[in-house]
Design an enzyme around this catalytic site. Structure first.
Site, PDB file in Angstrom:
ATOM      1  N   ASP A  13       0.808  -1.226   0.000  1.00  0.00           N
ATOM      2  CA  ASP A  13       0.000   0.000   0.000  1.00  0.00           C
ATOM      3  C   ASP A  13       0.836   1.270   0.000  1.00  0.00           C
ATOM      4  OD1 ASP A  13      -2.175  -1.710   0.128  1.00  0.00           O
ATOM      5  OD2 ASP A  13      -2.246  -1.656   2.320  1.00  0.00           O
ATOM      6  N   LYS A  16       1.735   2.230  -5.113  1.00  0.00           N
ATOM      7  CA  LYS A  16       2.274   1.712  -6.384  1.00  0.00           C
ATOM      8  C   LYS A  16       1.313   1.966  -7.549  1.00  0.00           C
ATOM      9  CE  LYS A  16       2.365  -2.327  -4.398  1.00  0.00           C
ATOM     10  NZ  LYS A  16       2.074  -1.931  -3.002  1.00  0.00           N
ATOM     11  N   GLY A  40      -4.629  -4.247  -3.715  1.00  0.00           N
ATOM     12  CA  GLY A  40      -5.610  -3.213  -4.030  1.00  0.00           C
ATOM     13  C   GLY A  40      -4.821  -1.989  -4.425  1.00  0.00           C
ATOM     14  N   HIS A  41      -4.810  -1.665  -5.697  1.00  0.00           N
ATOM     15  CA  HIS A  41      -4.014  -0.540  -6.195  1.00  0.00           C
ATOM     16  C   HIS A  41      -4.947   0.596  -6.580  1.00  0.00           C
ATOM     17  CE1 HIS A  41      -0.387  -3.346  -7.282  1.00  0.00           C
ATOM     18  NE2 HIS A  41      -0.714  -3.370  -6.011  1.00  0.00           N
ATOM     19  N   GLN A 222       2.020  -5.919  -3.315  1.00  0.00           N
ATOM     20  CA  GLN A 222       2.481  -6.053  -1.926  1.00  0.00           C
ATOM     21  C   GLN A 222       3.764  -5.225  -1.732  1.00  0.00           C
ATOM     22  OE1 GLN A 222       1.483  -9.443  -3.482  1.00  0.00           O
ATOM     23  NE2 GLN A 222      -0.438  -8.485  -2.948  1.00  0.00           N
TER      24      GLN A 222
END
Ligand code: GDP
Ligand code: IMO
Ligand code: MG
Length: 422
Positions: A13, A16, A40-41, A222
């Site tokens: 988080d 990215k 989750g991007h 990650q």
């Protein structure tokens, strides 16, 4: 041409997704190399916030190729939902997305096994996102897994039934109630969706693009402290999140890796269980969580917050061969009089500057204090307007790590970013 890599240097988080979105105009191809929908991007533009889980973060730019690489694990259910959400924004994914034949599939029973395993661990649980990541990578290395290429084979259903049966046998060891049928219908609908995309041997695709001189950006998921080999084991994910993962997850030779852009927050967060040396369990931690909206993009869980940890950062830089540092969320620190940075750890036998084997052996972090900038930097758009105290913060990090900070992100939106080299 060489492929550049964007990856996280902390516990995930780091921002990215935003960084990949901002860099995409300079590239032709964006390729996710590992992880799955545990990621989750988040991307923000035109007042829209979008969260991607398996689809690369270059998807909102026209005329780019987005590749889901062989190192990724795909849940057809989540994939289908993700596609529907992106289609709503008018993006034609059929023109811009290709999927590796060798990417592994997350089955409904993998998700159930993940949940059963976590439930059985009680207080020692990993804090998994429960997306089936661990069991799917276990089947990959155990040589039992199903791959995207299998969905095009005539014996697909038999393979599915065989593996699911095996999982049901395994589930008998857990006292865990489940209903797999409820997941299966949407899983097979997701498989149909997957079938409608180009399913390719993406290692050939990526290498031929590089050969032709096209620019490839590899997108990690990650963070390094969650890497299966080098993270805070066992509180990690199940893939190699590091730059070497871009080689194995896309089929790119090490000599074909160019820049390694290491993304880190100006402070630290972690979601899930496990050691976190600079964690703040006080008002300051709560303040960072609220100001930084530190709630998981995939699970909505509150993220644990703390000061920047340079011991862990130096370690991550070493493991990844980071060539440039990208710092995000400095705007969240705008209100502080004093900002602390951990430069070493106090252990039973003295102070260390290198990451120890077990982070739970750390007695306390050793901090240096720097002056805060006390001004809202989220509105700053030019390098010349960065406050001196923030420049000092950046210089301190550069001195301690030996790597230049070349980009600072000062807000979630695409436009809130400054390239310090311009
Ligand atoms: P990722 O998994 O590394 O892509 O990061 P996430 O999207 O899970 O979490 C990063 C969060 O911070 C998201 O909500 C982003 O919209 C947000 N974000 C990214 N960069 C910045 C920044 O520079 N400042 C602020 N305030 N938010 C940011
Ligand atoms: P992005 O790509 C933050 C964490 C989970 C848990 C551990 C194992 O958005 O940075 P898993 O689901 O892999 O079995 O969970 O890893 N985790 C993440 N934390 N960001 C992520 O991805 C993460 N993906 C997994 O919270 O502690
Ligand atoms: Mg995330």
């Amino acid at each position: 041409m060489k492929a550049d890599v964007v990856l996280g240097l902390q516990w995930g988080d780091e921002g990215k997704g935003k960084i990949v979105d901002v860099l995409t105009p300079r590239y032709d191809v964006i390729a996710r190399f590992q992880g799955g929908p545990n990621a989750g991007h988040s991307l923000e533009f035109n007042q829209i916030k979008h969260v991607l889980h398996s689809i690369p973060s270059g998807i909102f730019h026209e005329n780019k190729v987005n590749i889901i690489g062989n190192g990724v694990v795909i849940d057809p259910v989540i994939f289908r939902k993700e596609v529907a959400a992106i289609n709503k924004l008018g993006v034609d994914l059929k023109k811009s997305l290709v999927i590796s034949r060798k990417a592994h599939l997350i089955l409904p029973s993998h998700r159930i096994l993940d949940a059963a395993s976590e439930a059985s661990k009680g207080s020692t649980k990993i804090g998994s996102t429960l997306k089936g990541i661990g069991p799917t990578y276990m089947d990959k290395t155990g040589r039992n897994g199903m791959r995207v290429g299998d969905i095009l084979q005539p014996d697909f259903r038999e393979k599915y039934d065989y593996l699911t049966h095996k999982h049901k046998e395994l589930l008998k060891q857990y006292n865990y109630a489940y209903n797999i049928e409820q997941f299966e219908e949407e899983w097979f609908a997701g498989v149909e969706e997957l079938r409608s995309y180009p399913i390719v041997d993406s290692e050939f695709t990526v290498n031929s693009y590089l050969q032709q001189g096209l620019k490839v950006l590899a997108e990690g998921a990650q963070g390094t402290m969650l890497d299966i080999d080098f993270g805070s084991y066992p509180f990690v994910t199940s893939s190699n999140t590091i730059s070497a993962g871009a080689c194995t997850g896309l089929g790119i030779a090490p000599g074909r890796i160019g820049e390694v852009f290491g993304v880190f927050k100006a402070y630290c967060t972690r979601v899930g269980s496990g050691p976190f040396p600079t964690e703040l369990l006080d008002d300051t931690g709560n303040f960072l969580r609220e100001k930084g909206h530190e709630y998981g993009a995939t699970t909505g869980r509150p993220r644990r917050c703390g000061w920047l940890d340079l011991v862990a950062l130096r370690y991550s830089i070493m493991i990844n061969g980071v060539t440039q540092l990208f710092m995000t969320k400095a705007d969240v620190l705008s209100d502080f009089d004093e900002i602390r940075i951990c430069t070493a750890y106090r252990m039973k036998d003295g102070v260390v500057r290198e990451l120890p084997y077990d982070l739970y052996d750390i007695e306390e972090p050793v901090y240096e204090s720097l002056a805060g900038w006390k001004t809202d930097v989220s509105v700053v758009t030019e390098r010349g307007r960065i406050p001196a105290a923030l420049t000092d913060y950046i210089r301190f990090i550069e001195r301690e790590t030996g790597i230049p900070v070349t980009v600072v992100s000062l807000g979630p939106d695409r436009t809130q970013i400054i390239d310090l080299r311009d």
